[in-house]
Design an enzyme around this catalytic site. Structure first.
Site, PDB file in Angstrom:
ATOM      1  N   ARG A 235       0.817  -1.237   0.000  1.00 31.39           N
ATOM      2  CA  ARG A 235       0.000   0.000   0.000  1.00 31.39           C
ATOM      3  C   ARG A 235       0.844   1.278   0.000  1.00 31.39           C
ATOM      4  O   ARG A 235       0.468   2.298   0.602  1.00 31.39           O
ATOM      5  CB  ARG A 235      -0.972   0.039   1.201  1.00 31.39           C
ATOM      6  CG  ARG A 235      -1.893  -1.149   1.262  1.00 31.39           C
ATOM      7  CD  ARG A 235      -2.864  -1.245   0.084  1.00 31.39           C
ATOM      8  NE  ARG A 235      -3.590  -2.481   0.142  1.00 31.39           N
ATOM      9  CZ  ARG A 235      -3.231  -3.593  -0.546  1.00 31.39           C
ATOM     10  NH1 ARG A 235      -2.209  -3.586  -1.375  1.00 31.39           N
ATOM     11  NH2 ARG A 235      -3.940  -4.690  -0.436  1.00 31.39           N
TER      12      ARG A 235
ATOM     13  N   SER B 134     -11.028  -1.277   3.318  1.00 35.01           N
ATOM     14  CA  SER B 134     -10.359  -1.569   4.595  1.00 35.01           C
ATOM     15  C   SER B 134      -9.774  -0.269   5.126  1.00 35.01           C
ATOM     16  O   SER B 134      -8.951   0.352   4.463  1.00 35.01           O
ATOM     17  CB  SER B 134      -9.215  -2.559   4.389  1.00 35.01           C
ATOM     18  OG  SER B 134      -9.717  -3.750   3.862  1.00 35.01           O
TER      19      SER B 134
ATOM     20  N   GLU C 221      -5.079   2.916   6.463  1.00 31.93           N
ATOM     21  CA  GLU C 221      -4.741   2.807   5.033  1.00 31.93           C
ATOM     22  C   GLU C 221      -5.383   3.981   4.298  1.00 31.93           C
ATOM     23  O   GLU C 221      -4.850   4.499   3.324  1.00 31.93           O
ATOM     24  CB  GLU C 221      -5.292   1.477   4.492  1.00 31.93           C
ATOM     25  CG  GLU C 221      -5.078   1.300   2.994  1.00 31.93           C
ATOM     26  CD  GLU C 221      -5.552  -0.068   2.495  1.00 31.93           C
ATOM     27  OE1 GLU C 221      -5.381  -1.079   3.197  1.00 31.93           O
ATOM     28  OE2 GLU C 221      -6.099  -0.093   1.369  1.00 31.93           O
TER      29      GLU C 221
HETATM   30  C1  LIG Z   1     -15.709  -1.163  -1.193  1.00 24.67           C
HETATM   31  C2  LIG Z   1     -14.222  -0.937  -1.334  1.00 24.67           C
HETATM   32  C3  LIG Z   1     -13.379  -2.011  -1.541  1.00 24.67           C
HETATM   33  C4  LIG Z   1     -12.002  -1.822  -1.671  1.00 24.67           C
HETATM   34  N1  LIG Z   1     -11.202  -2.897  -1.892  1.00 24.67           N
HETATM   35  C5  LIG Z   1      -9.874  -2.713  -2.031  1.00 24.67           C
HETATM   36  C6  LIG Z   1      -9.010  -3.834  -2.285  1.00 24.67           C
HETATM   37  O1  LIG Z   1      -9.437  -4.965  -2.412  1.00 24.67           O
HETATM   38  N2  LIG Z   1      -7.685  -3.592  -2.387  1.00 24.67           N
HETATM   39  C7  LIG Z   1      -7.154  -2.339  -2.265  1.00 24.67           C
HETATM   40  O2  LIG Z   1      -5.924  -2.190  -2.382  1.00 24.67           O
HETATM   41  N3  LIG Z   1      -7.949  -1.265  -2.040  1.00 24.67           N
HETATM   42  C8  LIG Z   1      -9.281  -1.426  -1.926  1.00 24.67           C
HETATM   43  N4  LIG Z   1     -10.081  -0.340  -1.689  1.00 24.67           N
HETATM   44  C9  LIG Z   1      -9.482   1.004  -1.513  1.00 24.67           C
HETATM   45  C10 LIG Z   1      -9.386   1.829  -2.807  1.00 24.67           C
HETATM   46  O3  LIG Z   1     -10.367   1.420  -3.740  1.00 24.67           O
HETATM   47  C11 LIG Z   1      -7.997   1.685  -3.436  1.00 24.67           C
HETATM   48  O4  LIG Z   1      -7.000   2.190  -2.569  1.00 24.67           O
HETATM   49  C12 LIG Z   1      -7.901   2.413  -4.778  1.00 24.67           C
HETATM   50  O5  LIG Z   1      -6.711   2.050  -5.395  1.00 24.67           O
HETATM   51  C13 LIG Z   1      -7.970   3.938  -4.641  1.00 24.67           C
HETATM   52  O6  LIG Z   1      -8.133   4.473  -5.939  1.00 24.67           O
HETATM   53  P1  LIG Z   1      -8.877   5.868  -6.153  1.00 24.67           P
HETATM   54  O7  LIG Z   1      -8.802   6.203  -7.599  1.00 24.67           O
HETATM   55  O8  LIG Z   1     -10.237   5.832  -5.573  1.00 24.67           O
HETATM   56  O9  LIG Z   1      -7.921   6.817  -5.324  1.00 24.67           O
HETATM   57  P2  LIG Z   1      -8.316   8.039  -4.363  1.00 24.67           P
HETATM   58  O10 LIG Z   1      -9.103   7.538  -3.213  1.00 24.67           O
HETATM   59  O11 LIG Z   1      -8.911   9.125  -5.163  1.00 24.67           O
HETATM   60  O12 LIG Z   1      -6.874   8.462  -3.853  1.00 24.67           O
HETATM   61  C14 LIG Z   1      -6.131   7.571  -3.027  1.00 24.67           C
HETATM   62  C15 LIG Z   1      -4.696   8.069  -2.940  1.00 24.67           C
HETATM   63  O13 LIG Z   1      -4.100   7.981  -4.233  1.00 24.67           O
HETATM   64  C16 LIG Z   1      -3.654   9.272  -4.663  1.00 24.67           C
HETATM   65  N5  LIG Z   1      -3.887   9.335  -6.109  1.00 24.67           N
HETATM   66  C17 LIG Z   1      -5.002   8.990  -6.797  1.00 24.67           C
HETATM   67  N6  LIG Z   1      -4.793   9.136  -8.120  1.00 24.67           N
HETATM   68  C18 LIG Z   1      -3.520   9.602  -8.262  1.00 24.67           C
HETATM   69  C19 LIG Z   1      -2.706   9.948  -9.373  1.00 24.67           C
HETATM   70  N7  LIG Z   1      -3.149   9.848 -10.637  1.00 24.67           N
HETATM   71  N8  LIG Z   1      -1.452  10.389  -9.142  1.00 24.67           N
HETATM   72  C20 LIG Z   1      -0.980  10.504  -7.870  1.00 24.67           C
HETATM   73  N9  LIG Z   1      -1.703  10.193  -6.782  1.00 24.67           N
HETATM   74  C21 LIG Z   1      -2.949   9.736  -6.976  1.00 24.67           C
HETATM   75  C22 LIG Z   1      -4.455  10.275  -3.864  1.00 24.67           C
HETATM   76  O14 LIG Z   1      -3.745  11.478  -3.738  1.00 24.67           O
HETATM   77  C23 LIG Z   1      -4.593   9.527  -2.535  1.00 24.67           C
HETATM   78  O15 LIG Z   1      -3.417   9.663  -1.765  1.00 24.67           O
HETATM   79  C24 LIG Z   1     -11.468  -0.510  -1.571  1.00 24.67           C
HETATM   80  C25 LIG Z   1     -12.330   0.579  -1.393  1.00 24.67           C
HETATM   81  C26 LIG Z   1     -13.692   0.369  -1.268  1.00 24.67           C
HETATM   82  C27 LIG Z   1     -14.604   1.561  -1.085  1.00 24.67           C
END
Ligand SMILES: Cc1cc2nc3c(=O)[nH]c(=O)nc-3n(C[C@H](O)[C@H](O)[C@H](O)COP(=O)(O)OP(=O)(O)OC[C@H]3O[C@@H](n4cnc5c(N)ncnc54)[C@H](O)[C@@H]3O)c2cc1C
Length: 307
Positions: free
Chosen positions: A177, A227, A297
């Site tokens: 992560r 999580s 996380e």
């Molecule tokens: C129901 C549910 C289930 C999930 N299951 C999982 C799972 O199985 N495994 C897992 O790892 N995660 C899981 N997650 C967490 C989440 O989906 C992941 O961490 C996902 O990768 C975040 O992507 P996002 O585009 O929503 O990022 P955001 O929430 O928008 O951002 C997260 C972080 O990434 C940074 N970021 C986003 N895009 C960029 C970019 N282009 N450049 C630089 N920084 C950036 C942001 O600044 C922030 O620090 C889950 C979430 C939910 C709600």
């Protein structure tokens, strides 16, 4: 001063892709968060670069986000500009020999279905992660034994000075992560990945199986950021929280999920303050009982007044 900033912003990006005083509750899967001063949807690398440089020159803080599925934004929102990389910046190119190049804003679910359509295996784990590729690479997201680290070859990023460069897998420092993108506040633009020839039906069956597992185990019908805590070495956060008797434990509108204690949910119009208090209490109680300090996380954005 601020109007001047807005005028300059409008010279970079069309007005309809600029939002002012935008409620962040509309942009996070937790449905929590006050207003961001500015939120923009860029559609090209040049726009992203120009926006970053404008923010830097104008002393306006900025934050990059994807789908907001790992984000807790404070009730007072964000005094600065949010760059949201979504479907305006989501091209996917499938090349020969299993090479795939995709832009940061593409959703993991979409990317996994395109990869499956091309009869390529190795991305099934990503289908149920409700974020963008940008968020997934930044977080080195993973599930069910797979993670971004397994399939990525390199990524193109832009740094805080507006310099664009391509980092190979080692330089990306992908760990549990975590990545160099988080540590150095880079913006991920696109990633190059490698997959292998597979049987389409098997790939689709695997995606289906993993998605059913999720539906069975996770409170997908509730607002959450997945999580809430990282997996502590040698333990599972959800089990520790459950064993500590915290199943369903609630502060204000925020609660520990009954279905999966690793998920803290916005049960009933939770404020960010409720949510962060709940995080703090869960950490405190689990540490007192088991001597294990849980680490969030979920990423925090804005200022959190804890009075
Ligand atoms: C129901 C549910 C289930 C999930 N299951 C999982 C799972 O199985 N495994 C897992 O790892 N995660 C899981 N997650 C967490 C989440 O989906 C992941 O961490 C996902 O990768 C975040 O992507 P996002 O585009 O929503 O990022 P955001 O929430 O928008 O951002 C997260 C972080 O990434 C940074 N970021 C986003 N895009 C960029 C970019 N282009 N450049 C630089 N920084 C950036 C942001 O600044 C922030 O620090 C889950 C979430 C939910 C709600």
């Amino acid at each position: 001063m601020e109007d001047l900033f807005l005028d300059k912003l409008k010279n970079i990006i069309e007005s309809d892709r600029i939002k002012l005083k935008e409620p962040m509750s509309k942009h996070t899967t937790l449905h929590i968060g006050g207003e961001a001063d500015y939120l923009v949807y860029p559609s090209s690398i040049q726009e992203i670069k120009d926006i970053l440089l404008l923010c830097k020159d104008s002393n306006i803080p900025y934050y990059i986000m994807g789908n907001g599925s790992n984000l807790l934004v404070s009730d007072s929102g964000y005094r600065g500009l949010i760059i949201k990389l979504g479907n305006q910046f989501a091209d996917i190119e499938v090349k020969e020999e299993g090479l795939v190049i995709a832009q940061a804003g593409v959703l993991m679910s979409k990317l996994s279905s395109v990869i499956a359509e091309h009869e390529l295996t190795g991305f099934e784990f990503g289908a149920g992660i409700p974020g963008t590729l940008g968020g997934a690479v930044t977080m080195n997201a993973g599930a069910y034994g797979g993670e971004i680290k397994d399939c990525i070859l390199s990524a193109t990023v832009i740094d805080t000075e507006g310099k664009i460069c391509t980092l190979d897998k080692t330089a990306l420092q992908l760990e549990y992560r975590s990545s160099i993108i988080q540590k150095q506040n880079l913006c991920l633009l696109e990633a190059k990945m490698k997959f292998y020839k597979g049987e389409k039906q098997k790939i689709l069956d695997k995606i289906h199986e993993l998605n059913s597992l999720r539906r069975d185990k996770q409170p997908l019908e509730k607002y959450s950021a997945g999580s809430t805590f990282k997996r502590p070495e040698g333990y599972f956060a959800g089990k520790l929280i459950s064993d500590a008797g915290l199943k369903g434990f609630q502060i204000g509108g925020a609660a520990v999920s009954d279905k999966h204690c690793g998920f803290l949910i916005n049960k009933d119009n939770a404020s960010a303050k409720d949510f962060i208090k709940l995080i703090g209490e869960v950490i405190r109680i689990v540490e007192a009982k088991y001597g294990v300090r849980l680490e969030p996380e979920v990423k925090f954005l804005g200022t959190f007044d804890m009075d």
